[in-house]
Design a protein around this motif. Structure first.
Motif, mmCIF file in Angstrom:
data_model
loop_
_atom_site.group_PDB
_atom_site.id
_atom_site.type_symbol
_atom_site.label_atom_id
_atom_site.label_comp_id
_atom_site.label_asym_id
_atom_site.label_seq_id
_atom_site.Cartn_x
_atom_site.Cartn_y
_atom_site.Cartn_z
ATOM 1 N N LEU A 70 0.823 -1.214 0.000
ATOM 2 C CA LEU A 70 0.000 0.000 0.000
ATOM 3 C C LEU A 70 0.857 1.263 0.000
ATOM 4 O O LEU A 70 0.466 2.282 -0.563
ATOM 5 N N VAL A 71 2.028 1.224 0.630
ATOM 6 C CA VAL A 71 2.939 2.375 0.584
ATOM 7 C C VAL A 71 3.291 2.700 -0.857
ATOM 8 O O VAL A 71 3.293 3.863 -1.277
ATOM 9 N N ILE A 72 3.564 1.657 -1.637
ATOM 10 C CA ILE A 72 3.950 1.868 -3.038
ATOM 11 C C ILE A 72 2.772 2.331 -3.880
ATOM 12 O O ILE A 72 2.876 3.308 -4.638
ATOM 13 N N THR A 73 1.625 1.643 -3.768
ATOM 14 C CA THR A 73 0.476 2.000 -4.607
ATOM 15 C C THR A 73 -0.043 3.395 -4.284
ATOM 16 O O THR A 73 -0.344 4.169 -5.192
ATOM 17 N N GLU A 74 -0.150 3.710 -2.998
ATOM 18 C CA GLU A 74 -0.656 5.032 -2.625
ATOM 19 C C GLU A 74 0.329 6.123 -3.016
ATOM 20 O O GLU A 74 -0.071 7.211 -3.439
ATOM 21 N N SER A 75 1.627 5.852 -2.880
ATOM 22 C CA SER A 75 2.632 6.844 -3.274
ATOM 23 C C SER A 75 2.544 7.134 -4.759
ATOM 24 O O SER A 75 2.691 8.291 -5.185
ATOM 25 N N MET A 76 2.295 6.111 -5.566
ATOM 26 C CA MET A 76 2.199 6.302 -7.007
ATOM 27 C C MET A 76 0.920 7.036 -7.390
ATOM 28 O O MET A 76 0.945 7.973 -8.193
ATOM 29 N N ILE A 77 -0.204 6.619 -6.816
ATOM 30 C CA ILE A 77 -1.481 7.245 -7.187
ATOM 31 C C ILE A 77 -1.504 8.716 -6.799
ATOM 32 O O ILE A 77 -1.930 9.577 -7.578
ATOM 33 N N LEU A 78 -1.048 9.033 -5.589
ATOM 34 C CA LEU A 78 -1.063 10.422 -5.144
ATOM 35 C C LEU A 78 -0.037 11.272 -5.884
ATOM 36 O O LEU A 78 -0.091 12.501 -5.821
ATOM 37 N N ALA A 79 0.886 10.626 -6.578
ATOM 38 C CA ALA A 79 1.889 11.380 -7.352
ATOM 39 C C ALA A 79 1.380 11.796 -8.720
ATOM 40 O O ALA A 79 1.961 12.681 -9.358
ATOM 41 N N LEU A 128 8.308 9.623 2.548
ATOM 42 C CA LEU A 128 7.456 9.779 3.727
ATOM 43 C C LEU A 128 6.782 8.465 4.101
ATOM 44 O O LEU A 128 6.740 8.080 5.275
ATOM 45 N N GLY A 129 6.230 7.773 3.098
ATOM 46 C CA GLY A 129 5.584 6.490 3.364
ATOM 47 C C GLY A 129 6.578 5.461 3.865
ATOM 48 O O GLY A 129 6.261 4.664 4.762
#
Length: 267
Positions: A70-79, A128-129
């Motif tokens: 989730l750290v990776i997926t959320e970091s990508m989507i919010l980017a 951050l994540g």
């Protein structure tokens, strides 16, 4: 020589985009800090889920692997910036006419802007994540997956750009594209594997998800990182590259047809 000059132009576009992003550090960090809130909520949800199941693994994923996923997926989507909003506003205001007369390709111009912005946001979000993950869950066991993450994230961002550009170019006909973008994002959140790996879905939805391009955006980069498998790596990369080519051809066709149909209301 012409190729070199074009490369320099796009390099300057990327450089200017990075400067624009770093010019508003406070706003930039506030957007990134939102990621910590999301991850904290998911942390509570998955802790409760694993306790309720009474098991250390769900669909082959441990609690730590799910959270790092989730750290990776959320970091990508919010980017990812909103491409549809930008192109839609350009069409409505008439600014798109000036983009067409520039000595750069319209799609390539937006691609460089998009990737420059997404890259710097992703680096900050991941930092951050990752810090939150280290403090709460401890260091991950990525193995060689971390080495391949930049390449697979680049492909994922490219697929996302291509799909968003198809939606954005539809503004040449319908002008209002935010509804389409909203629906697209919901597909990405669910069968695209942003909220959870596809392995946690029912078998039928898994099969549907594996035949759609959404998996290439965040699921494949995150899955390949947290559960690295050298045997599956070529298939994962091939899937991303195939969708880049297919959707790239669609973008080219829609763009050529859309330019002919363009009707500018403003400017």
């Amino acid at each position: 020589m012409n190729t070199w000059r074009k490369s320099v132009k796009y390099a300057f576009i990327g450089k200017i985009t990075l400067r624009n992003q770093l010019a508003y550090v406070a706003d930039f960090l506030i957007r990134s800090l939102f990621l910590l809130l999301i991850l904290y909520i998911f942390l509570q949800l998955w802790q409760t889920t694993f306790r309720g199941e009474g098991t250390e693994r769900i669909a082959g994923f441990s609690f730590k692997q799910i959270m790092w996923y989730l750290v990776i997926t959320e970091s990508m989507i919010l980017a990812c910036p909103s491409l549809c909003t930008r192109v839609e506003e350009e069409v409505k205001s008439g600014d798109i006419v000036f983009k067409f007369v520039r000595p750069v390709n319209f799609v390539a111009f937006h691609y460089v802007e998009y990737m420059s912005e997404a890259s710097i946001r992703f680096l900050v979000n991941a930092a951050l994540g990752g810090l939150l993950g280290l403090l709460i869950m401890g260091p991950p066991d990525f193995g060689y997956g971390l080495l391949w993450l930049p390449i697979m994230a680049l492909c994922g961002f490219t697929v996302n750009f291509m799909l968003n550009m198809v939606l954005a170019l539809s503004s040449f006909w319908v002008e209002e594209t935010r509804g389409l973008e909203f629906v697209y994002n919901k597909f990405l959140f669910t069968i695209g594997g942003m909220l959870m790996p596809l392995e946690l879905f029912p078998d039928m939805l898994q099969q549907v998800g594996r035949w759609l391009p959404f998996q290439a955006i965040v699921y494949i980069p995150a899955k390949s990182t947290v559960t690295f498998d050298a045997v599956q790596l070529p298939r994962m990369l091939s899937t991303q590259l195939i969708w880049v080519i297919i959707i790239g051809i669609v973008v080219l066709l829609v763009y050529r047809k859309g330019v002919k149909k363009l009707n500018v209301n403003g400017g």
